[in-house]
Design a protein around this motif. Structure first.
Motif, short mmCIF file in Angstrom:
data_model
loop_
_atom_site.label_atom_id
_atom_site.label_comp_id
_atom_site.label_asym_id
_atom_site.label_seq_id
_atom_site.Cartn_x
_atom_site.Cartn_y
_atom_site.Cartn_z
N ARG A 43 -0.27 -4.65 10.08
CA ARG A 43 0.95 -3.91 10.46
C ARG A 43 1.14 -2.68 9.60
NH1 ARG A 43 5.46 -3.60 8.12
NH2 ARG A 43 5.09 -5.45 6.80
N ILE A 44 0.92 -2.82 8.30
CA ILE A 44 1.08 -1.69 7.39
C ILE A 44 0.08 -0.59 7.72
CG2 ILE A 44 0.88 -0.94 4.98
CD1 ILE A 44 1.84 -3.83 4.23
N HIS A 46 -1.50 -0.14 10.63
CA HIS A 46 -1.18 0.42 11.95
C HIS A 46 -0.08 1.47 11.84
CE1 HIS A 46 -0.53 0.43 16.35
NE2 HIS A 46 0.73 0.63 16.01
N ASP A 47 0.99 1.13 11.14
CA ASP A 47 2.11 2.07 11.00
C ASP A 47 1.69 3.34 10.29
OD1 ASP A 47 3.73 0.27 12.29
OD2 ASP A 47 4.75 -0.45 10.49
N TYR A 48 0.84 3.20 9.27
CA TYR A 48 0.39 4.37 8.52
C TYR A 48 -0.49 5.26 9.38
CZ TYR A 48 -1.51 7.00 4.55
OH TYR A 48 -1.87 8.01 3.69
N ASN A 51 2.01 6.58 12.47
CA ASN A 51 3.22 7.34 12.14
C ASN A 51 3.01 8.38 11.03
OD1 ASN A 51 4.77 5.86 14.02
ND2 ASN A 51 4.96 4.18 12.55
N THR A 52 2.19 8.06 10.04
CA THR A 52 1.95 9.01 8.95
C THR A 52 0.80 9.96 9.26
OG1 THR A 52 2.80 7.43 7.32
CG2 THR A 52 1.42 9.23 6.49
#
Length: 265
Positions: A43-44, A46-48, A51-52
């Motif tokens: 999850r971490i 994927h979000d990075y 989104n980042t």
């Protein structure tokens, strides 16, 4: 063998994707510790990535076909005796585990593919050695890459170093060409297994991964019922390191080099 030669413009875009993939491994380091689940790590990451980095995690839904589900997560997490393509889940990491995290990022249609081993807490010396020797195998393979060398030179030095340390080399999975396509020609074997017809001479503009999978026990693997996870048949530990490379005019460029890496060559 239909190998795609990349232009300088292609390689510049791959350099960007490779740097992003390396940054994910750098970012996730602090999160890999006992008590964390591989699902949380996924999850971490994927979000990075999304989104980042404003990029795409290539594994998510990769390989979907009639009768076969695509890969269900955004990264691969291969724990202890898992050789490769481990699916993140709810199992918590524990002290002494060794974990491979495999990241592939797509940016502007180009792929960057890399993985590294993480030591979770206090790891036994025999597992530390396996991880260290596997990274050495990767570096020895990379050091062979230059125009005029052969693909078989890579597998030969990897196999020699693994066997010298009494380890085995997985033969069912290999490195691969990469660019706009995740997996393309050539196949990059990590052992001395090429016949003359399948070997090829490296030339400037070729891009591919080297990603040796080295086992503490025997080389044999089996595929679990999820259709993705490969494990050692004897349940002994396995390790893997991976980089995406470009053949340059006079050698090699590591497109996924991490900032903390100190190369031995």
């Amino acid at each position: 063998m239909n190998v795609t030669i990349k232009t300088p413009e292609d390689i510049e875009k791959m350099r960007i994707a490779g740097r992003l993939a390396a940054e994910v491994l750098e970012m996730i380091e602090e999160h890999v510790k006992p008590g964390v689940t591989t699902d949380e790590i996924d999850r971490i990451c994927h979000d990075y990535i999304v989104n980042t980095q404003d990029a795409i995690p290539a594994p998510l839904n990769y390989g979907a076909a009639p009768g076969r589900p695509g890969f269900p997560k955004s990264i691969c997490t291969s724990l202890n005796h898992v050789v490769c393509h481990g699916i993140p889940g709810g199992k918590k990491l524990k002290n002494g585990d060794v974990l491979n995290i495999d990241i592939t990022v797509i940016k502007d249609d180009y792929h960057g593919d890399t993985s590294k081993m993480f030591l979770v807490g206090d790891v036994q010396p025999f597992n530390q050695k396996l991880c260290k020797v596997t990274q050495e195998c990767l570096y020895k393979g990379i050091a062979e890459v230059k125009p005029g060398a052969r693909l078989s030179d890579i597998g030969r030095v990897i196999e020699k170093h693994a066997h010298a340390n009494h380890y085995s080399v997985v033969e069912e999975y290999c490195g691969h060409g990469i660019g706009k396509v995740f997996h393309e020609e050539p196949q990059v074997l990590h052992y001395n297994g090429y016949g003359e017809q399948n070997d090829c001479i490296l030339q400037e503009g070729m891009t591919f991964t080297i990603e040796p999978m080295i086992n503490a026990g025997k080389k044999f693997t089996k595929l679990l019922g999820d259709g993705w996870t490969a494990v050692t048949k004897d349940r002994r530990p396995s390790a893997q390191w991976e980089h995406t490379l470009a053949v340059t005019a006079d050698g090699v460029e590591i497109l996924t080099l991490r900032k903390d890496e100190v190369l031995p060559f």
